[in-house]
Enzyme design. Structure first.
Site, short mmCIF file in Angstrom:
data_model
loop_
_atom_site.label_atom_id
_atom_site.label_comp_id
_atom_site.label_asym_id
_atom_site.label_seq_id
_atom_site.Cartn_x
_atom_site.Cartn_y
_atom_site.Cartn_z
CG ASN A 1 50.00 66.68 33.39
OD1 ASN A 1 49.95 66.63 32.44
ND2 ASN A 1 50.94 67.02 34.56
CE LYS B 1 52.07 63.78 35.50
NZ LYS B 1 52.74 63.36 36.72
CG HIS C 1 54.35 69.09 36.00
ND1 HIS C 1 55.42 68.08 36.55
CD2 HIS C 1 53.24 68.76 36.45
CE1 HIS C 1 54.61 67.15 36.96
NE2 HIS C 1 53.27 67.46 36.78
CD GLU D 1 56.16 64.43 36.03
OE1 GLU D 1 55.35 64.76 34.71
OE2 GLU D 1 55.56 63.85 36.59
CD GLU E 1 51.34 68.99 40.14
OE1 GLU E 1 50.08 68.62 39.90
OE2 GLU E 1 52.20 68.99 39.44
N GLY F 1 52.59 60.82 41.29
CA GLY F 1 52.72 59.23 40.68
C GLY F 1 53.36 58.33 41.88
CB SER G 1 48.71 60.37 44.71
OG SER G 1 50.24 59.96 44.19
#
Ligand code: 13P
Length: 251
Positions: free
Chosen positions: A9, A11, A94, A96, A165, A171, A210
């Site tokens: 991904n 991003k 996701h 985010e 996730e 991150g 991660s």
């Protein structure tokens, strides 16, 4: 037997120039005997991904799509548009997007349906926040996120990839331990089995948060971890290819 999948991904990263190197290296580095590999790029780079990856074993896809098929939806991109550029996968829900763009589980479900209508495979993400894990409600949170999709998506014969996730691992460099990941993956598999019977065994559940070359093998050796959804490490060809190899060894 589920074939492992490692999906990068990207991003909101990349440029036409830097993509050339990254896509070229991934194309050269992934072999057919490896785990399945995909790169999920920003929509404007799909044409470049198509031109540089066509004919290779590496698939490509997008990170978001509209729940609508067409119409007056300024700024949106439909499943059919993604499919025209050869996209196979699209990330849906996701964390985010849930957190920064207020996507509800209902929207996530509609987007998964839109992906199927357009011939794409949705990669549906679920995962708990740190405070939710610490209060011991991880399974309840993940179940609610999944049930919302299952309730409206009306699962037929379509292909679905799930990604667990944990938000606290994204991150942050703080990955879930293989045992923590396996525990939630097994929970998800059992929930799916209640809904779908034996078909639940076919669906891949990726771990994301991660993932690095150094921890990938241990994560992927867990029985219900069918690969990874890789953020930061997917932007470095060497690191990403190591992760693909780790999945291939663990397969
Ligand atoms: P990182 O691998 O950078 O933690 O990101 C994970 C992720 O969000 C993949 O979708």
């Amino acid at each position: 037997m589920r074939r492992k999948l490692v999906a990068g991904n990207w991003k909101m990263h990349g440029s036409r120039r830097s993509n050339e190197d990254l896509l070229g290296a991934v194309r050269e580095g992934v072999r057919s005997q490896h785990a399945e590999c995909a790169v999920l790029v920003p929509a404007p780079f799909l044409a470049q991904a198509e031109s540089l990856l066509s004919g290779s074993v590496v698939a490509w896809g997008a990170q978001n799509l509209s729940e609508h098929d067409a119409g007056a939806f300024t700024g949106e991109v439909s499943a059919a548009m993604l499919a025209e550029f050869g996209a196979r996968y699209v990330i849906v829900g996701h964390s985010e997007r849930r957190a920064l763009f207020a996507e509800s589980s209902k929207t996530v479900a509609l987007k998964a349906q839109a992906a199927w209508r357009g011939g794409l495979v949705p990669v549906v993400c679920v995962g708990e926040q740190l405070d939710e894990r610490e209060s011991g409600i991880t399974e309840r949170v993940v179940e609610a996120q999944l049930e919302a999709v299952l309730a409206t998506a009306g699962l037929g014969e379509q292909e679905l990839v799930l990604a667990y996730e944990p938000v606290w691992a994204i991150g942050t460099g703080r990955t879930a331990t293989p045992e923590q990941a396996q525990e939630v993956h097994a929970f998800i598999r059992a929930l799916m089995a209640r809904r779908l019977g034996s078909r639940a065994a076919e669906w891949r559940i990726l771990y994301g948060g991660s993932v690095k070359a150094g921890n990938a093998r241990a994560l992927f050796s867990m029985p219900d971890v069918d690969g990874g959804l890789v953020g930061g490490a997917s932007l470095q060809a060497g690191e990403f290819l190591e992760i693909v190899r780790a999945a291939s060894v663990a397969a």
